[in-house]
Design a protein around this motif. Structure first.
Motif, PDB file in Angstrom:
ATOM      1  N   HIS A  53      -3.743  12.332  -2.233  1.00 47.03           N
ATOM      2  CA  HIS A  53      -3.161  11.004  -2.867  1.00 47.03           C
ATOM      3  C   HIS A  53      -3.694   9.777  -2.343  1.00 47.03           C
ATOM      4  N   PHE A  54      -3.858   9.999  -0.963  1.00 43.39           N
ATOM      5  CA  PHE A  54      -4.503   8.575  -0.341  1.00 43.39           C
ATOM      6  C   PHE A  54      -5.840   7.993  -1.216  1.00 43.39           C
ATOM      7  N   GLU A  55      -6.569   9.086  -1.332  1.00 45.46           N
ATOM      8  CA  GLU A  55      -7.926   8.964  -2.042  1.00 45.46           C
ATOM      9  C   GLU A  55      -7.754   8.483  -3.749  1.00 45.46           C
ATOM     10  N   ILE A  56      -6.689   9.006  -4.133  1.00 47.62           N
ATOM     11  CA  ILE A  56      -6.300   8.507  -5.591  1.00 47.62           C
ATOM     12  C   ILE A  56      -5.771   7.188  -5.576  1.00 47.62           C
ATOM     13  N   ALA A  57      -5.076   6.694  -4.778  1.00 43.34           N
ATOM     14  CA  ALA A  57      -4.307   5.277  -4.692  1.00 43.34           C
ATOM     15  C   ALA A  57      -5.543   4.214  -4.370  1.00 43.34           C
ATOM     16  N   ARG A  58      -6.476   4.872  -3.394  1.00 42.79           N
ATOM     17  CA  ARG A  58      -7.390   4.018  -2.840  1.00 42.79           C
ATOM     18  C   ARG A  58      -8.577   3.520  -3.770  1.00 42.79           C
ATOM     19  N   ILE A  59      -8.821   4.400  -4.948  1.00 41.44           N
ATOM     20  CA  ILE A  59      -9.880   4.232  -6.266  1.00 41.44           C
ATOM     21  C   ILE A  59      -9.763   2.684  -6.513  1.00 41.44           C
ATOM     22  N   ASN A 109      -7.783   0.329  -5.324  1.00 40.09           N
ATOM     23  CA  ASN A 109      -7.115  -0.478  -4.676  1.00 40.09           C
ATOM     24  C   ASN A 109      -7.787  -0.680  -3.100  1.00 40.09           C
ATOM     25  N   SER A 110      -8.834  -0.404  -3.114  1.00 40.42           N
ATOM     26  CA  SER A 110      -9.501  -0.432  -1.706  1.00 40.42           C
ATOM     27  C   SER A 110      -9.344  -1.432  -0.716  1.00 40.42           C
ATOM     28  N   ASN A 111      -8.931  -2.666  -1.202  1.00 41.00           N
ATOM     29  CA  ASN A 111      -8.503  -3.917  -0.324  1.00 41.00           C
ATOM     30  C   ASN A 111      -7.261  -3.597   0.250  1.00 41.00           C
ATOM     31  N   HIS A 112      -6.602  -2.756  -0.087  1.00 33.55           N
ATOM     32  CA  HIS A 112      -5.148  -2.460   0.513  1.00 33.55           C
ATOM     33  C   HIS A 112      -5.101  -1.303   1.497  1.00 33.55           C
ATOM     34  N   ALA A 163       0.770  -1.163   0.023  1.00 33.81           N
ATOM     35  CA  ALA A 163       0.131  -0.094   0.255  1.00 33.81           C
ATOM     36  C   ALA A 163       0.922   1.248   0.089  1.00 33.81           C
ATOM     37  N   ILE A 164       1.972   1.272   0.644  1.00 32.45           N
ATOM     38  CA  ILE A 164       2.890   2.377   0.861  1.00 32.45           C
ATOM     39  C   ILE A 164       3.313   2.635  -0.709  1.00 32.45           C
ATOM     40  N   ARG A 165       3.942   1.535  -1.380  1.00 24.99           N
ATOM     41  CA  ARG A 165       4.364   1.778  -2.613  1.00 24.99           C
ATOM     42  C   ARG A 165       3.254   2.132  -3.733  1.00 24.99           C
ATOM     43  N   LYS A 166       1.837   1.907  -3.600  1.00 23.58           N
ATOM     44  CA  LYS A 166       0.961   2.488  -4.298  1.00 23.58           C
ATOM     45  C   LYS A 166       0.704   3.959  -4.132  1.00 23.58           C
TER      46      LYS A 166
END
Length: 339
Positions: free
Chosen positions: A244-250, A252-255, A131-134
């Motif tokens: 950036h968290f919300e963008i990464a989560r779109i 990849n919500s499981n991570h 998740a940190i990488r994403k």
């Protein structure tokens, strides 16, 4: 009837009273200042009250409780933050007790407001390495703003720093030549020097070069600042992370958890050090904890650490598996009946 100008007493509180209190740390003062910034914004935008025209007699217990409820219900602040804002306001009204004894009853009623109990869920928000990488792949490192955002997020994670420690960084606190380090000013004015890895150094150099911060005349310049060249605030760094968290989560919500805060990156670093079998004493010093007992919360909260410990204990106690191939097939057939 005497008029008690709110602005006059608030100025006196910050310029005279607080500096005379040796037990107020710099971070406490900043926290109190932020609390009143939000309070005045509430008065202006929600209540249409101009701060320069406000009087002490305009404020009572109900007024403060409405503000605290607004923080939680409308702005989504946590109970812990709500309690911190209350502490700042009550400190001011303790000051008013001395300065304006005529308002003693009003002050006492505000001081009677209780802090709400913070529920301890036993859960700690942290991200996996994946998740940190994403998350760190989200900022656009080809743009000036993207370079800054990436430098902030990377430094927060790589150093395990508190958000205030990142805010307080000056250019002179960074050593980018080998061995690369960052000097952090922690709680109680305690300084610790943290190593930073080569990838982080490259990201910071790219950012600083873009903002012309590598020149010697900029040694006392804040490392991270806003468009007005002022240090970024907690809210500013929180906004950058959330964006950036919300963008990464779109996708990849499981991570990712539902919500994030800068402190979650500190938790994440501590967890990853633990999973890499780094000694708790080193992690304590890395994070700037006074006692290793504070650091132990990470070991208690990490299910992977618990699983490994249980497996290690079982390996020493339980007998070796002696099932034959036929026994295993019978056992599997039995299990299928219940699955």
């Amino acid at each position: 009837m005497k008029e008690y100008n709110f602005g006059k007493y608030l100025s006196s509180y910050f310029l005279s009273y607080i500096p005379s209190r040796m037990d107020y740390s710099e971070n406490t003062v900043k926290s109190y200042r932020d609390a009143f910034t939000i309070f005045l914004r509430y008065c202006t935008k929600v209540l249409n009250l101009k701060p320069e025209k406000m009087k002490i007699t305009d404020i009572n217990k109900d007024f403060i409780e409405d503000f605290l409820n607004w923080l939680v219900d409308k702005k989504g602040y946590s109970i812990k933050t709500r309690n911190q804002r209350l502490a700042a306001l009550q400190s001011f009204f303790r000051f008013l007790q001395i300065e304006t004894p005529e308002n003693l009853e009003r002050c006492n009623s505000i001081l009677s407001i209780k802090a709400k109990k913070v529920q301890n869920t036993g859960q700690m928000t942290y991200l996996s390495i994946n998740a940190i990488r994403k998350l760190l792949a989200t900022p656009n490192s080809k743009t000036k703003e993207g370079k800054r955002d990436l430098a902030i997020l990377t430094l927060l994670y790589d150093t395990g720093a508190r958000v205030q420690e990142i805010i307080d960084l000056n250019v002179c606190d960074l050593r980018l030549s080998s061995p690369a380090t960052v000097k952090l000013l922690g709680k109680g004015q305690k300084v610790r020097v943290i190593p930073i890895n080569p990838q982080t150094v490259n990201i910071i150099k790219s950012y600083m070069d873009n903002y012309q911060l590598l020149d010697e005349e900029n040694l006392k310049t804040p490392v991270f600042f806003n468009k007005q060249k002022r240090r970024l605030s907690r809210a500013g760094i929180g906004y950058i992370l959330k964006k950036h968290f919300e963008i990464a989560r779109i996708n990849n919500s499981n991570h990712f958890p539902v919500k994030i805060s800068p402190h979650a990156l500190r938790h994440s670093k501590a967890m990853h050090l633990l999973e890499a079998n780094v000694n708790l004493i080193y992690i304590r010093d890395f994070l700037g904890h006074v006692s290793v007992s504070t650091t132990e919360i990470y070991a208690k909260a990490n299910p992977e650490i618990k699983r490994k410990a249980i497996e290690a204990a079982n390996n020493n106690v339980l007998p070796e598996e002696t099932l034959t191939t036929n026994d295993k097939e019978v056992l599997l057939d039995w299990l299928k009946e219940f699955i």
